[in-house]
Design an enzyme around this catalytic site. Structure first.
Site, PDB file in Angstrom:
ATOM      1  N   LYS A   1      -9.595  -2.094   1.730  1.00  0.00           N
ATOM      2  CA  LYS A   1      -9.237  -0.938   2.550  1.00  0.00           C
ATOM      3  C   LYS A   1     -10.010   0.306   2.125  1.00  0.00           C
ATOM      4  O   LYS A   1     -10.436   1.101   2.958  1.00  0.00           O
ATOM      5  CB  LYS A   1      -7.733  -0.669   2.439  1.00  0.00           C
TER       6      LYS A   1
ATOM      7  N   ARG B   1       0.844  -1.188   0.000  1.00  0.00           N
ATOM      8  CA  ARG B   1       0.000   0.000   0.000  1.00  0.00           C
ATOM      9  C   ARG B   1       0.881   1.241   0.000  1.00  0.00           C
ATOM     10  O   ARG B   1       1.963   1.248   0.578  1.00  0.00           O
ATOM     11  CB  ARG B   1      -0.905   0.005   1.242  1.00  0.00           C
TER      12      ARG B   1
ATOM     13  N   ASP C   1      -9.483  -9.350   9.207  1.00  0.00           N
ATOM     14  CA  ASP C   1      -8.957  -8.010   8.903  1.00  0.00           C
ATOM     15  C   ASP C   1      -9.943  -6.877   9.165  1.00  0.00           C
ATOM     16  O   ASP C   1      -9.524  -5.807   9.559  1.00  0.00           O
ATOM     17  CB  ASP C   1      -8.511  -7.979   7.427  1.00  0.00           C
TER      18      ASP C   1
ATOM     19  N   HIS D   1     -10.593  -1.923  11.652  1.00  0.00           N
ATOM     20  CA  HIS D   1      -9.503  -2.790  11.168  1.00  0.00           C
ATOM     21  C   HIS D   1      -9.309  -3.898  12.200  1.00  0.00           C
ATOM     22  O   HIS D   1      -8.324  -3.918  12.937  1.00  0.00           O
ATOM     23  CB  HIS D   1      -8.237  -1.933  11.018  1.00  0.00           C
TER      24      HIS D   1
ATOM     25  N   SER E   1      -1.290  -3.470  10.394  1.00  0.00           N
ATOM     26  CA  SER E   1      -1.032  -4.434   9.316  1.00  0.00           C
ATOM     27  C   SER E   1       0.193  -5.294   9.630  1.00  0.00           C
ATOM     28  O   SER E   1       1.191  -4.787  10.151  1.00  0.00           O
ATOM     29  CB  SER E   1      -0.776  -3.675   8.016  1.00  0.00           C
TER      30      SER E   1
ATOM     31  N   ARG F   1       1.672 -12.180  -0.710  1.00  0.00           N
ATOM     32  CA  ARG F   1       0.342 -12.461  -0.164  1.00  0.00           C
ATOM     33  C   ARG F   1      -0.284 -13.721  -0.732  1.00  0.00           C
ATOM     34  O   ARG F   1       0.066 -14.168  -1.824  1.00  0.00           O
ATOM     35  CB  ARG F   1      -0.589 -11.286  -0.506  1.00  0.00           C
TER      36      ARG F   1
ATOM     37  N   CYS G   1       0.742  -7.585  11.827  1.00  0.00           N
ATOM     38  CA  CYS G   1       1.070  -7.802  13.246  1.00  0.00           C
ATOM     39  C   CYS G   1       0.382  -9.054  13.786  1.00  0.00           C
ATOM     40  O   CYS G   1       0.209  -9.200  14.987  1.00  0.00           O
ATOM     41  CB  CYS G   1       0.669  -6.598  14.085  1.00  0.00           C
TER      42      CYS G   1
ATOM     43  N   TYR H   1      -1.224  -3.558  -7.049  1.00  0.00           N
ATOM     44  CA  TYR H   1      -1.060  -4.254  -5.770  1.00  0.00           C
ATOM     45  C   TYR H   1      -2.395  -4.319  -5.022  1.00  0.00           C
ATOM     46  O   TYR H   1      -3.081  -3.300  -4.889  1.00  0.00           O
ATOM     47  CB  TYR H   1       0.008  -3.568  -4.886  1.00  0.00           C
TER      48      TYR H   1
HETATM   49  C1  OXD Z   1      -3.115  -4.479   5.381  1.00  0.00           C
HETATM   50  C2  OXD Z   1      -3.821  -5.640   4.820  1.00  0.00           C
HETATM   51  O1  OXD Z   1      -2.192  -3.976   4.730  1.00  0.00           O
HETATM   52  O2  OXD Z   1      -4.716  -6.153   5.510  1.00  0.00           O
HETATM   53  O3  OXD Z   1      -3.483  -4.054   6.485  1.00  0.00           O
HETATM   54  O4  OXD Z   1      -3.557  -6.035   3.677  1.00  0.00           O
HETATM   55 MN    MN Z   2      -5.202  -5.047   7.247  1.00  0.00          MN
END
Ligand code: OXD
Ligand code: MN
Length: 595
Positions: free
Chosen positions: A206, A69, A277, A226, A248, A377, A250, A197
């Protein structure tokens, strides 16, 4: 196929702008997807993987300059800069439209426009919202097909309503200098140009489900967060739900799919994943907070996912999954990433598609030398997950008992603590800070304030967002979930993690639910309630004894005095006098209690 006039009018307008060779409406049928997969493979956009070991799976590589991102190129184009607030980039809407339309103009020439009707949330649920994404990328179509509910039934559910979110995605030339991810909350519109991406182009995620939805939530009285959602089932078969916000990369996916330690499994404990998420939450008829996961799949970070860290996530990726920017084993036609196992392929291409020598891997230069990009991913259907909740498709959602915040903190935050009440819990969320990760471009490992893990995703002024949280607390009253903070990432003086994490985090979740049911006491400290030593079960943990637990739960006065000063500076420099009084009061209480 599309009868809705507002949708058709907008498609015509966008066609005139981007000039596609042809237009294809995605109907959600397997036959149409299969044809698109075949086309993507014929052009090299995707690579079909080993059908025997990874049925229905594909590999895709993004451009090397387009792997995460881009927060510095993400804009909230509200009418005023003030409405976007201090944590967002802002552009005046008319100026932004003009700039974006100039970039998008004619960009579909020689390409197809795919029209994706999608629902965030189960089709027809009162929680759900509908979007239409236009894209010139088959990769985007196939990812959206996994991550959201797509197809003709969405258009049926929309009927002739004008209540839907417009999303225009143009790959253009993947030119970094012209990459923009722009949101027009007052127009229900998203425009993303020059990226391929996921986080920048799967506009349901998002862009819609957090940035636009947070704004809708504030106006309509609900919350878009989130957060993962998990259900913890006890041996009596009762399931309690927890929603948890972490920045993100974590470990939200790992926590959402946690496998309890053996001794708990034997007693009958289970964890069910509702989402990993995003959570949309509303006050239900019974006055409690109810949540759905608006997504339909997982867009998870691959590196570090393995049979031990997250067997459920790994199992979710064994069929009908799209892998992005991982290593490609040419001998087996399978995929590999750092942390999958100790057997890196010896005849492989790295995430850039170059021949790759695993022996040259250098931890200090992961992007340059790893097989998989650190932010590579998997896009996997939720239905693949062995521990998917039976409530996953429920339009009613699940009732939330506890809200948990957390981040990567080497020192300050103890393993777990509970806020004194809802308003103090809002403060606990607002002062979250975490070390940055590879999920966004920029330096990794720097501590930054990330309130409620929403800093990159809140679509309006964050001080108003805090106020919205406080208002939701007023609505919920004594039915409000209890609020906690956890830190799985505490380090000892030699830089080693003290807490084992992963499945053993269940031990902490148990304490959290015991607190929700008033089953255990706790110790009041300056920052909130911390467990009494005996109440976190450490039986069977080789590396955690009573002393380590005491260290994990310690609230260090000097560290927190410095933390309070840092919070004060963050609040003052970012929010000034827009900060809600309740948060200033909580900060004062913290300072008083530390003295
Ligand atoms: C992020 C995702 O970047 O969930 O938070 O992809
Ligand atoms: Mn996320």
């Amino acid at each position: 196929m599309i009868k809705n006039q507002s949708v058709n009018a907008w498609i015509e307008e966008m066609k005139a702008l981007v000039k596609p060779d042809n237009v294809v409406v995605i109907d959600g049928s397997e036959a149409q997807y299969e044809a698109l997969r075949a086309e993507a493979c014929s052009t090299g956009e995707m690579i079909k993987l080993n059908e025997e070991t990874l049925p229905g799976c594909y590999l895709h590589r993004t451009a090397v300059n387009d792997v995460a991102r881009v927060e510095d190129r993400t804009f909230i184009c509200a009418k005023t800069k003030e409405a976007a607030g201090p944590t967002n980039n802002w552009m005046e809407p008319q100026e932004a439209y003009k700039m974006l339309y100039d970039i998008a103009k004619d960009s579909y020439k020689g390409r197809t426009m795919y029209v994706i009707p999608y629902s965030m949330g189960p089709v027809g649920s009162e929680f759900s919202k509908i979007g239409i994404e236009l894209t010139d990328s088959i990769y985007v179509v196939l990812n959206m097909a996994i991550m959201t509910r797509v197809g003709a039934d969405v258009l049926d559910a929309l009927g002739d309503s004008e209540d839907w979110i417009r999303g225009l995605h143009c790959r253009c030339e993947i030119d970094e200098s012209k990459r923009y991810i722009c949101h027009f909350p007052e127009d229900n519109t998203i425009i993303s140009v020059n990226s391929g991406y996921g986080g920048n182009v799967l506009l349901g995620k998002k862009c819609f489900a957090l940035r636009i939805a947070s704004f809708l939530g504030k106006n309509e009285g609900w919350m878009a967060e989130h957060m993962l959602i998990l259900g913890l089932e006890n041996p009596k078969g009762e399931v309690k739900y927890i929603a948890a916000a972490f920045p993100s990369a974590c470990g939200k996916t790992n926590l959402a799919m946690l496998i309890p330690p053996e001794k708990y499994r034997k007693q009958g404990y289970k964890v069910w994943c509702v989402g990993d998420d995003i959570a949309w939450m509303r006050v239900g008829e019974d006055g409690r907070l109810w949540a759905i996961n608006p997504e339909n799949g997982f867009f998870g970070v691959a590196p570090g996912t393995n049979e031990k860290s997250n067997p459920n996530a790994l199992a979710s990726t064994r069929k009908n999954t799209i892998f992005t920017n991982v290593a490609h084993d040419l001998d087996t036609n399978e995929v590999w990433w750092e942390g999958l196992n100790d057997n890196p392929p010896t005849n492989a291409l790295n995430w850039r598609g170059e021949e790759w020598d695993y022996k040259k891997y250098d931890k200090a230069d992961k992007v340059g030398t790893s097989g998989a990009h650190p932010n590579s991913r998997f896009t996997a259907p939720a239905e693949n997950c062995p521990c998917i909740s039976s409530e996953f498709n429920s339009g009613k959602g699940v009732p939330i008992s506890a809200i948990v915040f957390g981040g990567r903190r080497a020192k300050a935050a103890p393993l777990v603590y509970q806020s004194r009440d809802w308003d103090h819990g809002v403060f606990v969320g607002a002062v979250m800070a975490s070390e940055t990760t590879a999920a966004a471009t920029g330096k990794v490992g720097v501590v930054r304030h990330d309130p409620m893990a929403m800093r990159p995703f809140c679509g309006y002024h964050m001080a108003e967002y805090f106020q919205h949280w406080l208002d939701m607390g007023d609505k919920l009253g004594d039915k409000a979930p209890k609020i906690f903070n956890v830190n799985w990432f505490r380090l000892d003086d030699d830089g080693n993690f003290i807490w084992p994490g992963f499945g053993d985090n269940m031990r902490v979740l148990n304490w959290i639910l015991d607190r929700c049911e008033n089953k255990v006491d706790a110790k009041e400290t300056a920052i909130g309630y911390v467990p009494n030593a005996g109440d976190i079960d450490i039986e069977g943990l080789d590396d955690v004894n009573a002393d380590t637990l005491a260290e994990l739960l310690n609230v260090d006065k000097d560290v927190w005095t410095a933390e309070a000063k840092d919070i004060e500076e963050f609040f003052a420099s970012t929010f000034g006098d827009k900060l809600p009084a309740e948060l200033a009061d909580s900060l004062n209480t913290l300072k008083e209690k530390l003295n």
